[in-house]
Design a protein around this motif. Structure first.
Motif, PDB file in Angstrom:
ATOM      1  N   ASP A  20       1.190  -6.119  -4.180  1.00 38.04           N
ATOM      2  CA  ASP A  20       0.230  -5.297  -3.626  1.00 38.04           C
ATOM      3  C   ASP A  20      -0.343  -5.678  -2.363  1.00 38.04           C
ATOM      4  OD1 ASP A  20      -1.985  -3.706  -3.714  1.00 38.04           O
ATOM      5  OD2 ASP A  20      -2.985  -4.852  -5.165  1.00 38.04           O
ATOM      6  N   TRP A  36      -4.025  -6.716  -1.439  1.00 41.13           N
ATOM      7  CA  TRP A  36      -4.487  -7.706  -2.042  1.00 41.13           C
ATOM      8  C   TRP A  36      -5.087  -8.445  -0.935  1.00 41.13           C
ATOM      9  CZ3 TRP A  36      -5.197  -9.852  -6.520  1.00 41.13           C
ATOM     10  CH2 TRP A  36      -5.535 -11.257  -6.561  1.00 41.13           C
ATOM     11  N   LYS A  62      -3.519  -7.310 -10.658  1.00 42.56           N
ATOM     12  CA  LYS A  62      -4.456  -6.222 -11.043  1.00 42.56           C
ATOM     13  C   LYS A  62      -5.648  -6.664 -11.772  1.00 42.56           C
ATOM     14  CE  LYS A  62      -4.577  -1.748 -13.129  1.00 42.56           C
ATOM     15  NZ  LYS A  62      -3.607  -0.686 -13.724  1.00 42.56           N
TER      16      LYS A  62
END
Length: 98
Positions: free
Chosen positions: A61, A64, A90
């Motif tokens: 991600d 992040w 997540k």
């Protein structure tokens, strides 16, 4: 009719037990986080585990943001004790937002 009332009473007791257990688990996570924050001065904010976790989440991600050791402790406690969920990038981000 009496069987329906009995079933409803049992259901209410179960819901009450579940709600009180969640509050108790959240208080446990609060105490665990407070202990971690108190030790942060001597132990530090990062360690190998949280660094590997941050690197992994950053690869999966791009948005992040690095988290500290105590933030990971808090998120994993909330996810396992309160939400009964997996410790994914997540889910950790969502647990820290709440």
């Amino acid at each position: 009719m009496s069987k329906l009332v009995l079933a409803l009473a049992i259901l209410c007791l179960l819901v009450t037990q579940i709600l009180s257990q969640e509050a108790e688990n959240r208080r446990f996570c609060d105490r665990l986080t407070a202990d971690c924050n108190r030790q942060q001065g001597t132990v530090g904010t990062q360690d190998d585990t949280v660094n590997i976790y941050n690197d992994h989440c950053r690869r999966t991600d791009r948005t992040w943001r690095r988290i500290t050791r105590c933030q990971l402790v808090r998120a994993s406690c909330i996810l396992t004790m309160v939400r009964c969920d997996n410790v994914t990038c997540k889910n950790v981000a969502a647990a820290l937002r709440n």
